[in-house]
Design an enzyme around this catalytic site. Structure first.
Site, PDB file in Angstrom:
ATOM      1  N   HIS A  62      -5.536  -2.975   6.988  1.00 44.66           N
ATOM      2  CA  HIS A  62      -4.820  -3.883   6.093  1.00 44.66           C
ATOM      3  C   HIS A  62      -3.788  -4.732   6.837  1.00 44.66           C
ATOM      4  O   HIS A  62      -3.024  -5.468   6.220  1.00 44.66           O
ATOM      5  CB  HIS A  62      -4.124  -3.093   4.979  1.00 44.66           C
ATOM      6  CG  HIS A  62      -5.070  -2.557   3.954  1.00 44.66           C
ATOM      7  ND1 HIS A  62      -5.838  -3.381   3.174  1.00 44.66           N
ATOM      8  CD2 HIS A  62      -5.390  -1.281   3.602  1.00 44.66           C
ATOM      9  CE1 HIS A  62      -6.584  -2.632   2.372  1.00 44.66           C
ATOM     10  NE2 HIS A  62      -6.340  -1.366   2.619  1.00 44.66           N
ATOM     11  N   TYR A  89       0.816  -1.210   0.000  1.00 47.20           N
ATOM     12  CA  TYR A  89       0.000   0.000   0.000  1.00 47.20           C
ATOM     13  C   TYR A  89       0.851   1.261   0.000  1.00 47.20           C
ATOM     14  O   TYR A  89       0.402   2.309  -0.472  1.00 47.20           O
ATOM     15  CB  TYR A  89      -0.995  -0.031   1.162  1.00 47.20           C
ATOM     16  CG  TYR A  89      -2.217  -0.815   0.770  1.00 47.20           C
ATOM     17  CD1 TYR A  89      -3.218  -0.229   0.012  1.00 47.20           C
ATOM     18  CD2 TYR A  89      -2.336  -2.162   1.070  1.00 47.20           C
ATOM     19  CE1 TYR A  89      -4.320  -0.957  -0.407  1.00 47.20           C
ATOM     20  CE2 TYR A  89      -3.425  -2.904   0.660  1.00 47.20           C
ATOM     21  CZ  TYR A  89      -4.414  -2.289  -0.088  1.00 47.20           C
ATOM     22  OH  TYR A  89      -5.494  -3.012  -0.522  1.00 47.20           O
TER      23      TYR A  89
END
Length: 716
Positions: A397, A244
Site C-alpha cells: 500500500h 490502514y
C-alpha cells in the site's frame, strides 16, 4: 469476550443515567429492529464490493453483532432468536459454498470475493455468537460449531495460508477472526493458531509436525503477536499508514479486548510496552483539524475519527489505558460509543464532566518494529499543520513519495497529497476496488510533492526495493516560535542524495506561521529535476509570463507523467517565482528562488484517463537541470475574501525577497525580506546534528556563525 458479566450489570443499572450511552443504545436498537422487520436474507455470494450480495452479507454481520449486544443489555430474547435463525441460515448455506466466483483476489473468500471480508464477518459474528452462547442449547452449539464456525476458521487459516500467515492488515483480521471464535467455543488450538500462526498447511488442524510440535508452535514469526511485533513502531505508528491502521485497529483491539477478558494471563494490552494503546494516540495525532486522517499511502480521503473502528478504539484506549480525560473530548466529538464496558465507562465519565481538550502536538512518529526505519514528522503551529514523510515504503500500500509533504490550515488542505485512486464500494468504479490508475498515477513520485529525478519514480517504481530501506530522520524540533523537521533520502536514486528541511516560523508581522522549504540535492551535473506542488484552489496570479498550450499532450509515457497535461509553462526570469492562489476565502502564495534555465510548468491531472477515474486537480512543476542544488521556497497564508461584501483583505503576499546566501553539502543559508522591510535568516547544518557544535560559513552577506543545528534570526 467483549461484554463482561460485571459490565452488563453496571450497564443495566446505569441505563437512563448516561446520556451518550443511552443515545447510542436507542440508535442501535432502531437500526436492528428495522433489519429484523425486513427478515433474514442470506444470498448466494456472487458480487464484488458494493454489489448486492456483498453488501447484504456485510449488513448481516454488523446487525448480528449489534443484536447480540442488545440481547445482553435488554434481555429481550427477540434478538437472540434473530441471531440463532440467521446463523442457521448461514449453516445451511456455508457447507456447499466453493470459493467466491469473482477471481480477482489472491485469496478468494466464500461469502465474499476476498478472505479479508470473510474474516470481517467472523470477527463481528463471533461477538454475536458469544452473546447468545449460553442461551443456546448444547445441540445448537454443536451444530453451529461443527458445521459453520470451525470450518470457517480452518478455511481462513489452514486452507488459505497466503492470507493468514503474513504481516499485513488482511492477516490481522484473519488472526483475530480465528482467535475470537476459538475463545467463544473454548478451542485452545484455534486460539494458539491465531496467536502464533498456522505453522503447517499440509496437514489438518490438530496434527503434529516431524518435530512433535503442534502445527501452531512456530513462535512469533506469524500470527497475531507477530503482527503486533512487526507492524507497529514503538511510537504506535503502523507501517501501512493511518488509513490502514484505522482499519486494522478494530481487529487488533477487539481481539485484544477479548483476550484481556478471557486470557488475562497474556497481558496483551501491556504487550510491547502497550503499543496497541499507543497506536490509538498515533492515529489521533495523524489527523487534521477536521479529524480526517492524513492520506499517507493508499488512502481514501475523508476517512476520519468518526469511523466505527475509531469509535471502538478511543473508548478502549480510555478504559484500558490511563483513563486520559483528553480522550473523552474525542469520544464526545464522535457522538457515540461502543455498547460495551469500555463505551459505558467513557460515556459515564463524559456525563460526569471529566472531559478535557485533546491537544495535538508537533510530533515525530518513528517507523519500523524497532523505531529505526524512518518516520513521519508533524509540525503544528497556529492554524497550520505540516506533514513530511520519510518513513518506510508501506509494503503493497506504499507510495513512492520520500520527503514528500502536505500542508493544512483549519479550512482543510492547502497543499495536498493525492491519496489513492479508488472509490471504495462504488460499483461504477471497477467494483469499488483499486483502479489501475492507482499504480500508474497515485503511487508514482510525480503524483506527490516530492522530488523526481530524470522523470523516474523513486526506486524505479519497484516496491520490493523500496521496502528494503527507509528515509533517514535528521532533525526534529518543536519550539515556541520555530518548528523544524529535517530528513534525508540517499537511496531512492543512484548517485543522488536528497535532504529536505521544512520550518514553520511564527513572525509577529504575519497573520499565520510562514513555512520555509529547503530541499538540498547532491547529484551529478546535468541531472534533470522536477519538483511538483499540488495546491488546492484557484490560480490567481504569477510574476512570470505564462505561455498556454492550446494543443494539450501528455507530459510523458510512464512514471505518472502520462496522466499529466502541461496547460502552460514559463521560462523563468529574474530571481524569484511567485504564485498566488485562492481557496475557501483565503489567499496563499508560493515564493521560490529560481536559477538560470529554470522552468515552471502549470499541470493538471487527467491525461490518458478515458473513464475519468482521476480528479482534475491542478499542480505546478518546478523544473531544473544541473548538479548540486537547493530548491528554496516559502509558503504564506494571508488575507481573506468576504463573499457577502465582496471585500478582499490582504490579498497580496508580504514577501518582498528570498535569497539563498550559501549552499553546499554541509550548509544552507537563506534570507528573506518582508514588504515592511524586516529581514529574517535561517542557517542550517546539513551534516552535523549536534546541538553543541559551532558553525561558521561564508555567505553572500558575509560571515555567518551559530551554535547548534540551526539559527533563525531577525536581521533588521
Amino acid at each position: 469476550m467483549i461484554l463482561t458479566k460485571d459490565g452488563i450489570k453496571e450497564i443495566r443499572q446505569g441505563l437512563g443515567q448516561v446520556p451518550l450511552f443511552d443515545q447510542t443504545l436507542a440508535t442501535v436498537q432502531l437500526e436492528v429492529d428495522a433489519e429484523i422487520a425486513k427478515g433474514i436474507d442470506v444470498p448466494v455470494p456472487k458480487d464484488l464490493a458494493g454489489g448486492y450480495t456483498h453488501e447484504q452479507h456485510k449488513t448481516n454481520f454488523f446487525t448480528l453483532q449489534k443484536a447480540g449486544v442488545l440481547f445482553q443489555i435488554t434481555g429481550d430474547e427477540r434478538y437472540a432468536a434473530y441471531i440463532k435463525d440467521m446463523l442457521y441460515a448461514y449453516l445451511e448455506l456455508y457447507p456447499d459454498l466453493d470459493r467466491h466466483p469473482a477471481e480477482r483476489s489472491y485469496a478468494r473468500g466464500k461469502l465474499f470475493w476476498q478472505c479479508l471480508n470473510d474474516a470481517n464477518w467472523l470477527v463481528y459474528v463471533s461477538q454475536a455468537y458469544d452473546c447468545i452462547y449460553e442461551w443456546l442449547s448444547e445441540e445448537d452449539r454443536q451444530a453451529l460449531n461443527d458445521g459453520l464456525f470451525k470450518p470457517m476458521a480452518d478455511f481462513l487459516s489452514i486452507e488459505t495460508p497466503q492470507f493468514f500467515n503474513r504481516i499485513h492488515n488482511h492477516s490481522t483480521w484473519g488472526n483475530a477472526a480465528v482467535g475470537m471464535i476459538g475463545l467463544v467455543i473454548d478451542d485452545q488450538e484455534l486460539v494458539d493458531r491465531a496467536l502464533y500462526g498456522a505453522r503447517s498447511v499440509s496437514v489438518k488442524a490438530g496434527a503434529v509436525d516431524n518435530d512433535g510440535g503442534s502445527i501452531v508452535a512456530q513462535g512469533q514469526e506469524m500470527g497475531f503477536l507477530a503482527q503486533i511485533n512487526h507492524a507497529f513502531s514503538p511510537d504506535g505508528y503502523y507501517t501501512e499508514g493511518p488509513y490502514y491502521q484505522r482499519y486494522a485497529m478494530y481487529p487488533f483491539l477487539i481481539f485484544a479486548e477479548a483476550l484481556s477478558n478471557k486470557r488475562p494471563d497474556l497481558k496483551i494490552l501491556a504487550y510491547k510496552d502497550s503499543v496497541l494503546i499507543k497506536g490509538v494516540y498515533a492515529l489521533l495525532n495523524q489527523t487534521n483539524s477536521a479529524g480526517e486522517f492524513f492520506p499517507i499511502n493508499d488512502s481514501q480521503k475523508g476517512m476520519s475519527l468518526a469511523s466505527r473502528e475509531l469509535v471502538n478504539a478511543v473508548s478502549m484506549a480510555y478504559h484500558y489505558g490511563s483513563q486520559d480525560p483528553s480522550l473523552l473530548s474525542v469520544i464526545a466529538s464522535q457522538g457515540r460509543v461502543p455498547l460495551n464496558d469500555a463505551g459505558f465507562d467513557a460515556a459515564k465519565a463524559i456525563g460526569e464532566g471529566l472531559a478535557r481538550p485533546f491537544i495535538k502536538p508537533s510530533i515525530e512518529l518513528s517507523d519500523g518494529a524497532n523505531g529505526d526505519e524512518g518516520a513521519i514528522g508533524i509540525l503544528r503551529g497556529g492554524d497550520l499543520t505540516l506533514v513530511m514523510k520519510y518513513a518506510k515504503h508501506g509494503m503493497g500500500h506504499g507510495h513512492f513519495d520520500r520527503l514528500g509533504f502536505m500542508l493544512y490550515d483549519e479550512t482543510g488542505e492547502v497543499i495536498q497529497d493525492y491519496g489513492s485512486a479508488r472509490w471504495v464500494n462504488i460499483e461504477h468504479k471497477d467494483g469499488g476496488g483499486y483502479l489501475k490508475e492507482n499504480h500508474s498515477w497515485a503511487k508514482e513520485t510525480v503524483a506527490h510533492n516530492a522530488l523526481v529525478v530524470n522523470k523516474d519514480s523513486h526506486f524505479d517504481g519497484k516496491v520490493k526495493e523500496a521496502d528494503k530501506m527507509s528515509g533517514t530522520p535528521y532533525y526534529f524540533a518543536a519550539g515556541e516560535s520555530v518548528r523544524i523537521v529535517s530528513a534525508k533520502e540517499t537511496r531512492a536514486y543512484d548517485d543522488v542524495e536528497m535532504h529536505r528541511t521544512m520550518a514553520m516560523v511564527a513572525l509577529e508581522e504575519l497573520e499565520h506561521p510562514l513555512v520555509i522549504d529547503l530541499l538540498s540535492v547532491q547529484a551529478p551535473a546535468e541531472t534533470r529535476y522536477d519538483l511538483p506542488l499540488y495546491y488546492v484552489g484557484e490560480f490567481m496570479s504569477s510574476n512570470q509570463e505564462l505561455q498556454t498550450n492550446n494543443d494539450l499532450t501528455p507530459m510523458g509515457k510512464e512514471s505518472g507523467y502520462q496522466h499529466l497535461w502541461a496547460e502552460a509553462q514559463a521560462d523563468l526570469t529574474g530571481d524569484l517565482y511567485s504564485m498566488t492562489w485562492f481557496n475557501k476565502k483565503r489567499f496563499y502564495t508560493l515564493t521560490s528562488v529560481i536559477q538560470s534555465g529554470d522552468q515552471m510548468i502549470m499541470t493538471r491531472i487527467g491525461a490518458n484517463d478515458p473513464n475519468f477515474n482521476l480528479r482534475r486537480d491542478p499542480g505546478i512543476i518546478h523544473r531544473r537541470t544541473g548538479g548540486n542544488t537547493v530548491f528554496a521556497s516559502l509558503y504564506e497564508i494571508h488575507g481573506s475574501y468576504d463573499y457577502s461584501t465582496e471585500r478582499p483583505l490582504n490579498l497580496f503576499t508580504s514577501i518582498a525577497d528570498l535569497k539563498v546566501l550559501h549552499q553546499s553539502a554541509e550548509y544552507v543559508v537563506v534570507r528573506f525580506q518582508l514588504n515592511s522591510g524586516e529581514e529574517y535568516q535561517l542557517a542550517f547544518s546539513l551534516k552535523d546534528d549536534s546541538e553543541s557544535s559551532q558553525h561558521a560559513v561564508k555567505s553572500a552577506k558575509g560571515q555567518c556563525t551559530w551554535q547548534g543545528v540551526y539559527e533563525f534570526k531577525k536581521i533588521k
